[in-house]
Motif scaffolding. Structure first.
Motif, PDB file in Angstrom:
ATOM      1  N   ASP A  50       0.807  -1.220   0.000  1.00  0.00           N
ATOM      2  CA  ASP A  50       0.000   0.000   0.000  1.00  0.00           C
ATOM      3  C   ASP A  50       0.837   1.266   0.000  1.00  0.00           C
ATOM      4  O   ASP A  50       0.378   2.321  -0.459  1.00  0.00           O
ATOM      5  CB  ASP A  50      -0.925   0.000   1.223  1.00  0.00           C
ATOM      6  CG  ASP A  50      -1.938  -1.118   1.163  1.00  0.00           C
ATOM      7  OD1 ASP A  50      -2.867  -1.022   0.344  1.00  0.00           O
ATOM      8  OD2 ASP A  50      -1.787  -2.105   1.913  1.00  0.00           O
ATOM      9  N   LEU A  51       2.065   1.179   0.532  1.00  0.00           N
ATOM     10  CA  LEU A  51       2.936   2.355   0.580  1.00  0.00           C
ATOM     11  C   LEU A  51       4.376   1.890   0.773  1.00  0.00           C
ATOM     12  O   LEU A  51       4.629   0.899   1.467  1.00  0.00           O
ATOM     13  CB  LEU A  51       2.531   3.295   1.719  1.00  0.00           C
ATOM     14  CG  LEU A  51       3.301   4.614   1.860  1.00  0.00           C
ATOM     15  CD1 LEU A  51       2.355   5.757   2.278  1.00  0.00           C
ATOM     16  CD2 LEU A  51       4.424   4.469   2.900  1.00  0.00           C
ATOM     17  N   ILE A  52       5.312   2.626   0.163  1.00  0.00           N
ATOM     18  CA  ILE A  52       6.737   2.309   0.275  1.00  0.00           C
ATOM     19  C   ILE A  52       7.463   3.429   1.007  1.00  0.00           C
ATOM     20  O   ILE A  52       7.303   4.611   0.671  1.00  0.00           O
ATOM     21  CB  ILE A  52       7.382   2.119  -1.115  1.00  0.00           C
ATOM     22  CG1 ILE A  52       6.700   0.973  -1.863  1.00  0.00           C
ATOM     23  CG2 ILE A  52       8.884   1.844  -0.985  1.00  0.00           C
ATOM     24  CD1 ILE A  52       7.196   0.810  -3.296  1.00  0.00           C
ATOM     25  N   ILE A  53       8.251   3.057   2.010  1.00  0.00           N
ATOM     26  CA  ILE A  53       9.180   3.987   2.653  1.00  0.00           C
ATOM     27  C   ILE A  53      10.538   3.710   2.018  1.00  0.00           C
ATOM     28  O   ILE A  53      11.100   2.624   2.190  1.00  0.00           O
ATOM     29  CB  ILE A  53       9.227   3.751   4.175  1.00  0.00           C
ATOM     30  CG1 ILE A  53       7.844   3.969   4.786  1.00  0.00           C
ATOM     31  CG2 ILE A  53      10.251   4.674   4.825  1.00  0.00           C
ATOM     32  CD1 ILE A  53       7.743   3.495   6.221  1.00  0.00           C
ATOM     33  N   LEU A  54      11.070   4.654   1.267  1.00  0.00           N
ATOM     34  CA  LEU A  54      12.222   4.408   0.406  1.00  0.00           C
ATOM     35  C   LEU A  54      13.385   5.337   0.741  1.00  0.00           C
ATOM     36  O   LEU A  54      13.283   6.557   0.599  1.00  0.00           O
ATOM     37  CB  LEU A  54      11.798   4.594  -1.061  1.00  0.00           C
ATOM     38  CG  LEU A  54      12.854   4.418  -2.136  1.00  0.00           C
ATOM     39  CD1 LEU A  54      13.451   3.008  -2.095  1.00  0.00           C
ATOM     40  CD2 LEU A  54      12.250   4.692  -3.514  1.00  0.00           C
ATOM     41  N   ASP A  55      14.488   4.746   1.186  1.00  0.00           N
ATOM     42  CA  ASP A  55      15.684   5.523   1.498  1.00  0.00           C
ATOM     43  C   ASP A  55      16.406   5.902   0.206  1.00  0.00           C
ATOM     44  O   ASP A  55      16.475   5.094  -0.737  1.00  0.00           O
ATOM     45  CB  ASP A  55      16.611   4.703   2.399  1.00  0.00           C
ATOM     46  CG  ASP A  55      17.792   5.517   2.905  1.00  0.00           C
ATOM     47  OD1 ASP A  55      17.600   6.702   3.225  1.00  0.00           O
ATOM     48  OD2 ASP A  55      18.910   4.971   2.972  1.00  0.00           O
ATOM     49  N   VAL A  78       4.850   6.717  -2.250  1.00  0.00           N
ATOM     50  CA  VAL A  78       6.234   6.607  -1.793  1.00  0.00           C
ATOM     51  C   VAL A  78       6.564   7.759  -0.850  1.00  0.00           C
ATOM     52  O   VAL A  78       6.297   8.924  -1.162  1.00  0.00           O
ATOM     53  CB  VAL A  78       7.222   6.635  -2.978  1.00  0.00           C
ATOM     54  CG1 VAL A  78       8.671   6.670  -2.471  1.00  0.00           C
ATOM     55  CG2 VAL A  78       7.008   5.438  -3.889  1.00  0.00           C
ATOM     56  N   ILE A  79       7.133   7.419   0.313  1.00  0.00           N
ATOM     57  CA  ILE A  79       7.716   8.420   1.201  1.00  0.00           C
ATOM     58  C   ILE A  79       9.222   8.208   1.173  1.00  0.00           C
ATOM     59  O   ILE A  79       9.703   7.121   1.495  1.00  0.00           O
ATOM     60  CB  ILE A  79       7.195   8.281   2.644  1.00  0.00           C
ATOM     61  CG1 ILE A  79       5.691   8.553   2.691  1.00  0.00           C
ATOM     62  CG2 ILE A  79       7.932   9.252   3.570  1.00  0.00           C
ATOM     63  CD1 ILE A  79       5.084   8.380   4.079  1.00  0.00           C
ATOM     64  N   MET A  80       9.969   9.223   0.760  1.00  0.00           N
ATOM     65  CA  MET A  80      11.415   9.084   0.640  1.00  0.00           C
ATOM     66  C   MET A  80      12.108   9.527   1.922  1.00  0.00           C
ATOM     67  O   MET A  80      11.680  10.480   2.584  1.00  0.00           O
ATOM     68  CB  MET A  80      11.935   9.896  -0.549  1.00  0.00           C
ATOM     69  CG  MET A  80      11.364   9.463  -1.880  1.00  0.00           C
ATOM     70  SD  MET A  80      12.442   9.814  -3.287  1.00  0.00           S
ATOM     71  CE  MET A  80      13.639   8.488  -3.098  1.00  0.00           C
TER      72      MET A  80
END
Length: 243
Positions: A50-55, A78-80
């Motif tokens: 449902d959502l990606i936390i992406l470094d 996406v939350i970076m």
């Protein structure tokens, strides 16, 4: 029973992944962890995310590259994350299609609030009106115009090329994704600017005006991007993928 949202954490720092995963699970979310781009794609293939936390800083393909590739295939939010504070990173992240942006160090509580906000915002938006094949098309035809998505410019019926700014391109792609569907100002701001849009921001009116100018759409009586009084704007033409 409500479906539990599934969050994919993509970061090469195992400690951060564990801490975030534990916190999010304690707050009612399901989590998966990936330490690089390869594992991210595997998770996306194997699960509904449902959502990606992406470094941003990842071994191999970095987060910006992964976000750009992801946006050509999927609309998953996406939350970076980044340990750097340069404004350029933030701007590029939004340009690549990120929905939000957090600078390390941050609190898990703040991240949870951002996750809920992004999910709420993206789910309030109208559904995409064309398929992944349309999203990845190199040329899209609408009215008397063709948008070249590779070079990000317009092609008129007489083959004259009209360049577009980054903002104009993003706004036009939003309209092309939702033809004949009314989009209000908040939705347009969310889709083009994400978190960067302020609650009282009315720059979308200026952006629409500039895009109409590029399309030679009469501002007094527009036939392509129409104003719907007290509601928003609508792209009043069909969109098709060119072979």
């Amino acid at each position: 029973m409500d479906t539990i949202d599934h969050i994919l954490i993509v970061d090469d720092d195992g400690e951060i992944c564990r801490l975030l995963s534990d916190y999010l699970q304690k707050n009612g979310l399901k989590t998966s962890i990936a330490y690089n781009g390869k594992q991210m794609w595997q998770s996306l293939n194997n699960h509904h995310i449902d959502l990606i936390i992406l470094d941003i800083m990842l071994p191999g393909e970095d987060g910006l590259t992964l976000c750009r590739t992801l946006r050509a295939k999927s609309a998953v939010p996406v939350i970076m994350l980044t340990a750097r504070t340069e404004e350029t990173d933030r701007i590029i992240g939004i340009e690549m299609g990120a929905d939000d942006y957090l600078t390390k160090p941050f609190s898990a509580r703040e991240l949870l609030a951002r996750i809920k906000s992004v999910l709420r915002r993206t789910r309030s938006l109208p559904p995409e009106r064309y398929s992944t094949a349309m999203e990845t098309a190199s040329q899209l035809k609408f009215g008397q115009w063709v948008l070249d998505t590779t070079h990000r410019h317009l092609i008129a019926h007489d083959d004259v090329i009209t360049p577009l700014s980054g903002t104009e391109y993003r706004l036009l792609r939003v309209f092309l994704a939702h033809p004949n569907h009314i989009l209000n100002r908040d939705q347009l701001l969310d889709l083009t600017q994400g978190k960067e849009a302020g609650p009282l921001d009315r720059s979308i009116d200026v952006q629409v005006s500039r895009l109409r100018s590029r399309l030679a759409d009469d501002p007094k009586e527009p036939t392509m991007i129409k104003t719907i009084r007290n509601e928003g704007y609508v792209l009043a033409v069909s969109v098709e993928k060119l072979p």
